[in-house]
Design a protein around this motif. Structure first.
Motif, PDB file in Angstrom:
ATOM      1  N   ASN A  21       0.966  -1.331  -0.929  1.00 59.59           N
ATOM      2  CA  ASN A  21       0.042   0.396  -0.424  1.00 59.59           C
ATOM      3  C   ASN A  21       0.753   1.432   0.055  1.00 59.59           C
ATOM      4  N   LYS A  22      -0.058   1.901   0.211  1.00 56.83           N
ATOM      5  CA  LYS A  22       0.840   4.104  -0.198  1.00 56.83           C
ATOM      6  C   LYS A  22       1.948   3.825  -0.845  1.00 56.83           C
ATOM      7  N   ASP A  24       2.153   5.486  -3.671  1.00 51.31           N
ATOM      8  CA  ASP A  24       1.734   6.778  -4.005  1.00 51.31           C
ATOM      9  C   ASP A  24       2.440   7.951  -3.702  1.00 51.31           C
ATOM     10  N   LEU A  25       2.976   7.245  -2.627  1.00 47.82           N
ATOM     11  CA  LEU A  25       4.336   8.345  -2.012  1.00 47.82           C
ATOM     12  C   LEU A  25       5.512   8.152  -1.713  1.00 47.82           C
ATOM     13  N   ILE A  49      -3.229   1.996  -3.390  1.00 41.20           N
ATOM     14  CA  ILE A  49      -3.113   3.528  -3.243  1.00 41.20           C
ATOM     15  C   ILE A  49      -4.933   3.276  -3.088  1.00 41.20           C
ATOM     16  N   THR A  51      -6.387   5.209  -0.681  1.00 40.61           N
ATOM     17  CA  THR A  51      -7.028   7.258  -0.883  1.00 40.61           C
ATOM     18  C   THR A  51      -7.343   7.360  -2.433  1.00 40.61           C
TER      19      THR A  51
END
Length: 75
Positions: A21-22, A24-25, A49, A51
């Motif tokens: 996950n995440k 996009d960071l 992602i 969100t």
């Protein structure tokens, strides 16, 4: 693995997938590196992602398919 063991489950005997996950960071570890470190048994894995929802449905579909396959086997 340890947490599941305390609950009476064996990770090698239950269906699961991995979601990275995440994604996009900034400054992320590569998926190849994550696979090497976290996916030693080569289960299905997905980037996600939360969100934006990217990858979330794919992960859910994959784990649902594995669970249904196990149920059909009668375990």
């Amino acid at each position: 693995r340890y947490n599941l063991q305390e609950q009476g489950y064996d990770l090698d005997k239950i269906p699961y997938v991995i979601q990275y996950n995440k994604r996009d960071l900034p400054n992320l570890a590569s998926v190849e590196e994550l696979r090497t470190l976290l996916n030693k048994t080569n289960v299905p894995d997905f980037e996600g992602i939360a969100t934006s929802g990217e990858g979330v449905f794919d992960t859910l579909k994959a784990v649902a398919k594995l669970v249904l396959t196990e149920l059909k086997r009668g375990q």
